[in-house]
Scaffold this active site. Structure first.
Site, PDB file in Angstrom:
ATOM      1  N   GLU A   1     -69.249 -22.226  76.574  1.00  0.00           N
ATOM      2  CA  GLU A   1     -69.158 -21.318  75.428  1.00  0.00           C
ATOM      3  C   GLU A   1     -70.294 -20.299  75.526  1.00  0.00           C
ATOM      4  O   GLU A   1     -71.466 -20.674  75.619  1.00  0.00           O
ATOM      5  CB  GLU A   1     -69.257 -22.114  74.119  1.00  0.00           C
TER       6      GLU A   1
ATOM      7  N   ASN B   1     -69.662 -17.747  69.146  1.00  0.00           N
ATOM      8  CA  ASN B   1     -70.344 -18.963  68.699  1.00  0.00           C
ATOM      9  C   ASN B   1     -69.493 -20.171  69.058  1.00  0.00           C
ATOM     10  O   ASN B   1     -68.286 -20.032  69.297  1.00  0.00           O
ATOM     11  CB  ASN B   1     -70.517 -18.931  67.164  1.00  0.00           C
TER      12      ASN B   1
ATOM     13  N   THR C   1     -59.695 -18.499  57.801  1.00  0.00           N
ATOM     14  CA  THR C   1     -59.234 -18.848  56.454  1.00  0.00           C
ATOM     15  C   THR C   1     -58.467 -20.165  56.443  1.00  0.00           C
ATOM     16  O   THR C   1     -58.196 -20.716  55.382  1.00  0.00           O
ATOM     17  CB  THR C   1     -58.328 -17.708  55.914  1.00  0.00           C
TER      18      THR C   1
ATOM     19  N   ALA D   1     -55.301 -20.844  57.217  1.00  0.00           N
ATOM     20  CA  ALA D   1     -53.874 -20.845  56.871  1.00  0.00           C
ATOM     21  C   ALA D   1     -53.072 -21.196  58.122  1.00  0.00           C
ATOM     22  O   ALA D   1     -53.246 -20.556  59.169  1.00  0.00           O
ATOM     23  CB  ALA D   1     -53.462 -19.469  56.353  1.00  0.00           C
TER      24      ALA D   1
ATOM     25  N   VAL E   1     -69.121 -17.577  81.157  1.00  0.00           N
ATOM     26  CA  VAL E   1     -68.349 -17.622  82.405  1.00  0.00           C
ATOM     27  C   VAL E   1     -68.100 -16.189  82.851  1.00  0.00           C
ATOM     28  O   VAL E   1     -67.534 -15.380  82.106  1.00  0.00           O
ATOM     29  CB  VAL E   1     -67.027 -18.397  82.211  1.00  0.00           C
TER      30      VAL E   1
ATOM     31  N   HIS F   1     -55.588 -11.357  64.103  1.00  0.00           N
ATOM     32  CA  HIS F   1     -54.571 -12.138  64.822  1.00  0.00           C
ATOM     33  C   HIS F   1     -54.060 -11.270  65.968  1.00  0.00           C
ATOM     34  O   HIS F   1     -53.112 -10.514  65.792  1.00  0.00           O
ATOM     35  CB  HIS F   1     -53.390 -12.481  63.904  1.00  0.00           C
TER      36      HIS F   1
ATOM     37  N   ASN G   1     -53.869 -17.073  71.156  1.00  0.00           N
ATOM     38  CA  ASN G   1     -52.839 -16.242  70.538  1.00  0.00           C
ATOM     39  C   ASN G   1     -52.248 -15.234  71.529  1.00  0.00           C
ATOM     40  O   ASN G   1     -51.124 -14.758  71.345  1.00  0.00           O
ATOM     41  CB  ASN G   1     -53.424 -15.504  69.335  1.00  0.00           C
TER      42      ASN G   1
ATOM     43  N   THR H   1     -52.653 -19.427  64.642  1.00  0.00           N
ATOM     44  CA  THR H   1     -53.436 -20.484  65.295  1.00  0.00           C
ATOM     45  C   THR H   1     -52.636 -21.770  65.478  1.00  0.00           C
ATOM     46  O   THR H   1     -52.723 -22.425  66.528  1.00  0.00           O
ATOM     47  CB  THR H   1     -54.733 -20.748  64.506  1.00  0.00           C
TER      48      THR H   1
HETATM   49  P1  FAD Z   1     -61.631 -18.181  69.425  1.00  0.00           P
HETATM   50  O1  FAD Z   1     -61.682 -19.041  68.234  1.00  0.00           O
HETATM   51  O2  FAD Z   1     -61.847 -16.734  69.253  1.00  0.00           O
HETATM   52  O3  FAD Z   1     -62.710 -18.743  70.475  1.00  0.00           O
HETATM   53  C1  FAD Z   1     -62.916 -18.125  71.718  1.00  0.00           C
HETATM   54  C2  FAD Z   1     -64.330 -18.455  72.178  1.00  0.00           C
HETATM   55  O4  FAD Z   1     -64.462 -18.086  73.552  1.00  0.00           O
HETATM   56  C3  FAD Z   1     -65.428 -17.694  71.431  1.00  0.00           C
HETATM   57  O5  FAD Z   1     -66.316 -18.606  70.838  1.00  0.00           O
HETATM   58  C4  FAD Z   1     -66.114 -16.878  72.518  1.00  0.00           C
HETATM   59  O6  FAD Z   1     -67.513 -16.747  72.330  1.00  0.00           O
HETATM   60  C5  FAD Z   1     -65.803 -17.660  73.766  1.00  0.00           C
HETATM   61  N1  FAD Z   1     -65.850 -16.863  74.988  1.00  0.00           N
HETATM   62  C6  FAD Z   1     -65.336 -15.620  75.180  1.00  0.00           C
HETATM   63  N2  FAD Z   1     -65.565 -15.213  76.441  1.00  0.00           N
HETATM   64  C7  FAD Z   1     -66.233 -16.216  77.063  1.00  0.00           C
HETATM   65  C8  FAD Z   1     -66.728 -16.379  78.383  1.00  0.00           C
HETATM   66  N3  FAD Z   1     -66.523 -15.453  79.331  1.00  0.00           N
HETATM   67  N4  FAD Z   1     -67.413 -17.512  78.666  1.00  0.00           N
HETATM   68  C9  FAD Z   1     -67.588 -18.486  77.726  1.00  0.00           C
HETATM   69  N5  FAD Z   1     -67.120 -18.378  76.463  1.00  0.00           N
HETATM   70  C10 FAD Z   1     -66.433 -17.256  76.141  1.00  0.00           C
HETATM   71  N6  FAD Z   1     -55.856 -17.674  62.087  1.00  0.00           N
HETATM   72  C11 FAD Z   1     -54.919 -18.379  61.421  1.00  0.00           C
HETATM   73  O7  FAD Z   1     -53.980 -18.900  62.034  1.00  0.00           O
HETATM   74  N7  FAD Z   1     -54.989 -18.544  60.074  1.00  0.00           N
HETATM   75  C12 FAD Z   1     -55.968 -17.973  59.333  1.00  0.00           C
HETATM   76  O8  FAD Z   1     -56.012 -18.164  58.114  1.00  0.00           O
HETATM   77  C13 FAD Z   1     -56.953 -17.181  60.008  1.00  0.00           C
HETATM   78  N8  FAD Z   1     -57.929 -16.575  59.306  1.00  0.00           N
HETATM   79  C14 FAD Z   1     -58.924 -15.935  59.972  1.00  0.00           C
HETATM   80  C15 FAD Z   1     -59.979 -15.393  59.236  1.00  0.00           C
HETATM   81  C16 FAD Z   1     -61.072 -14.847  59.892  1.00  0.00           C
HETATM   82  C17 FAD Z   1     -62.219 -14.280  59.092  1.00  0.00           C
HETATM   83  C18 FAD Z   1     -61.109 -14.831  61.313  1.00  0.00           C
HETATM   84  C19 FAD Z   1     -62.305 -14.275  62.043  1.00  0.00           C
HETATM   85  C20 FAD Z   1     -60.044 -15.330  62.050  1.00  0.00           C
HETATM   86  C21 FAD Z   1     -58.933 -15.878  61.394  1.00  0.00           C
HETATM   87  N9  FAD Z   1     -57.859 -16.416  62.083  1.00  0.00           N
HETATM   88  C22 FAD Z   1     -56.878 -17.094  61.417  1.00  0.00           C
HETATM   89  C23 FAD Z   1     -57.761 -16.356  63.550  1.00  0.00           C
HETATM   90  C24 FAD Z   1     -58.214 -17.673  64.180  1.00  0.00           C
HETATM   91  O9  FAD Z   1     -59.562 -17.908  63.888  1.00  0.00           O
HETATM   92  C25 FAD Z   1     -57.940 -17.603  65.674  1.00  0.00           C
HETATM   93  O10 FAD Z   1     -56.531 -17.554  65.838  1.00  0.00           O
HETATM   94  C26 FAD Z   1     -58.465 -18.807  66.448  1.00  0.00           C
HETATM   95  O11 FAD Z   1     -59.828 -19.017  66.253  1.00  0.00           O
HETATM   96  C27 FAD Z   1     -58.187 -18.584  67.933  1.00  0.00           C
HETATM   97  O12 FAD Z   1     -58.729 -19.669  68.651  1.00  0.00           O
HETATM   98  P2  FAD Z   1     -59.174 -19.512  70.159  1.00  0.00           P
HETATM   99  O13 FAD Z   1     -59.752 -20.817  70.543  1.00  0.00           O
HETATM  100  O14 FAD Z   1     -58.040 -18.992  70.961  1.00  0.00           O
HETATM  101  O15 FAD Z   1     -60.257 -18.336  70.180  1.00  0.00           O
END
Ligand code: FAD
Length: 521
Positions: free
Chosen positions: A35, A118, A127, A129, A238, A456, A490, A502
């Site tokens: 991370e 983070n 949020t 949902a 990475v 999203h 996504n 999500t």
């Molecule tokens: P992320 O949670 O974005 O995690 C990706 C991680 O990869 C990050 O921590 C990043 O630092 C890390 N990363 C990136 N590049 C590198 C690299 N090269 N090397 C190492 N680490 C790296 N979705 C919903 O479905 N319902 C909701 O109600 C909703 N509300 C939201 C409200 C807010 C305020 C926010 C910000 C987002 C919301 N979302 C919601 C979206 C949801 O948070 C995301 O769909 C979800 O977190 C995606 O998960 P992920 O693991 O794919 O990516």
């Protein structure tokens, strides 16, 4: 075969789902999760919304904001040149990709695009949902019976609740008024209802919201077999997926504490680094299928704030019920959400999602002389999500000659609304006005948020049934043409849709992880 080693890039809900399913499926496998951002909560990846102390909550959010993390930047390994004080910032806990400083992305057509930096990713700030996709929102080439199992498994991983705040009399009254207004136009089962959310309800009526911590589950419980085989390395960026002869062999990682780079050998590489930074990493690794970064979609958002009408609410909620509701709210002042409702997507006539959040206060300071100031019935913030129809023209390009703040090929987002979207945005605006008038008086009238505001982002590594140039991965999330490389998030979602993505992405991750485990076995 020796015990498999798996590298997971990104610690959000999707990387976490991969880690969990792979470790539970393969009794001798080892997973190392890299991370780029810092750990900001205890346990790792927990929702920042659960932090009760406002100063600690603000600190966790600021440290998640990468180039927009103020004085914390140096401790996060961010180059000193990236100075963006006083800039317009994104939602708390996130930073704008186009933050305006050196190494910012170019996103004039998608200006609100944001990300989190983070442990737990955006999943520490979301949020929560988690509605299911419906009708044409679903991935058409995954069989229905398998999908049902995948989505139920994803709901369990995210601690799904269909009935959060369902005992709130105000929440019930909101559903009743919306049903009076819209019920006759909507198909059976798709009318106003409670919004499914991720988290654990508490005896006092509040919620402990889900983050990556809940998805990781036993991997974080010291003493479990899975925890012994799992390692989470924060501040580990990475920089490249290493591959040879059409097979991923590991990753090159920079330790942001020391600046040292090293190679980590892996039998499987999972990239779940969000819908912009995952394709960026593939591009930087010279993995460049034609659809990489293209077909960007999101949900256009038309929102408003409404003060609930005393007469309408008073007809449905007694004074005693209101007093109880306010007492319950007062116990948990740190969390502004008190009831969550929705009208889901349905076809053919309602290709929208309405999300209705009841809160005691509006999300902005209201002038005390405003006629709706201090409304004892409270307010709703609500918004229609409107779909974007996928087109190859919309997407992100990467520039090998211009590096971003992390030293990776910089991004330019190209995005435009077509007549198809503007017609649906207009229709959603009319519906939102009706919804607002059904519930009370506008404090802020319906307005379209800038592109990128949904948070999203989808389609940029979409999955497809065949390798015909319009997709990056197969239906099990395996990148076409590169063995041992799986992508998550996504970005995989190929459809035009309005559901919060999500849950769907976790379900796709469960499918990808199960298939990968079978191969590694
Ligand atoms: P992320 O949670 O974005 O995690 C990706 C991680 O990869 C990050 O921590 C990043 O630092 C890390 N990363 C990136 N590049 C590198 C690299 N090269 N090397 C190492 N680490 C790296 N979705 C919903 O479905 N319902 C909701 O109600 C909703 N509300 C939201 C409200 C807010 C305020 C926010 C910000 C987002 C919301 N979302 C919601 C979206 C949801 O948070 C995301 O769909 C979800 O977190 C995606 O998960 P992920 O693991 O794919 O990516």
């Amino acid at each position: 075969m020796t015990a498999p080693t798996i590298a997971v890039v990104g610690s959000g809900p999707i990387g976490s789902a991969y880690a969990r399913v792979l470790l539970e499926s393969l009794p001798d496998a080892r997973v190392v999760m890299f991370e780029a951002g810092p750990q900001v909560t205890e346990p790792a990846g927990a929702s920042v919304r659960n932090i009760a102390d406002p100063a600690q909550k603000a600190l966790a959010r600021e440290r998640s904001q990468g180039p927009q993390s103020g004085t914390h930047r140096e401790s996060l390994g961010i180059p000193a040149g990236v100075v963006v004080e006083g800039m317009f910032t994104a939602r708390e806990g996130t930073f704008l990709l186009d933050f305006g400083g050196e190494g910012a992305a170019h996103a004039a057509t998608f200006p609100a695009a944001a990300a989190a930096n983070n442990v737990g990713g955006q999943g520490a700030h979301w949020t929560c949902a988690i509605p299911r996709p419906a009708f044409s929102e679903k991935v058409p080439f995954i069989p229905d019976d398998e999908w049902e199992d995948l989505i139920s498994t994803a709901e369990a991983l995210l601690h799904h609740r269909a009935d959060a705040f369902s005992d709130s009399p105000i929440g019930t009254a909101i559903r009743s008024l919306l049903t009076d207004e819209f019920g006759a136009e909507l198909p059976e089962g798709y009318g106003p209802s409670t919004l499914p959310v991720a988290g654990d309800p508490q005896p006092d009526g509040s919620m402990v919201w889900a983050g990556a911590d809940m998805v990781l589950g036993p991997l974080l419980d010291q003493g479990t077999d899975e925890a012994a085989r799992f390692e989470l390395r924060d501040l580990s960026l990475v920089r490249r997926i290493e591959h040879a002869n059409g097979r991923a062999v590991g990753v090159t990682v920079e330790d942001l504490r020391t600046g040292e780079s090293s190679f980590f050998a892996a039998d499987l590489v999972v990239v779940a680094a969000d819908a912009f930074r995952s394709p960026q990493l593939l591009w930087a690794s010279d993995i460049r299928p034609p659809a990489l970064g293209r077909y960007l979609t999101e949900h256009h958002v038309v929102i408003c704030t409404v003060a609930l009408d005393a007469e309408k609410m008073g007809g449905l909620v007694t004074d005693e019920q209101l007093a109880r509701e306010l007492a319950r709210r007062a116990q948990n002042a740190a969390d502004p959400v008190a009831a969550v409702n929705r009208i889901p997507f349905s076809e053919p006539d309602h290709p929208f999602s309405l999300q209705v959040m009841y809160a005691e206060n509006p999300p902005f300071q209201l002038d005390p002389t405003h006629p709706s100031a201090g409304n004892r019935w409270g307010y709703v913030n609500m918004g229609y999500g409107v779909r974007k129809h996928p087109r190859a023209e919309d997407g992100v390009r990467f520039d090998d000659d211009e590096l971003d703040w992390r030293g990776l090929p910089n991004m330019t987002i190209e995005y435009a609304l077509t007549d198809a979207e503007t017609a649906e945005i207009d229709e959603a605006t009319v519906r939102l006005r009706r919804a607002g008038e059904a519930l009370g008086a506008f404090v802020a009238g319906p307005r379209l948020l800038p592109n990128g505001s949904s948070l999203h982002y989808m389609g940029t590594m979409r999955m497809g049934k065949t390798d015909d140039g319009t997709s990056v991965a197969d239906p099990w999330s395996r990148v076409w043409g590169i063995d041992g490389l799986v992508v998550g998030g996504n970005a995989l979602i190929p459809t035009a849709n309005t559901m919060n993505p999500t849950l769907t992405s976790v379900a796709l991750a469960v499918r990808g992880a199960r298939a990968a485990a079978q191969t590694l076995r």
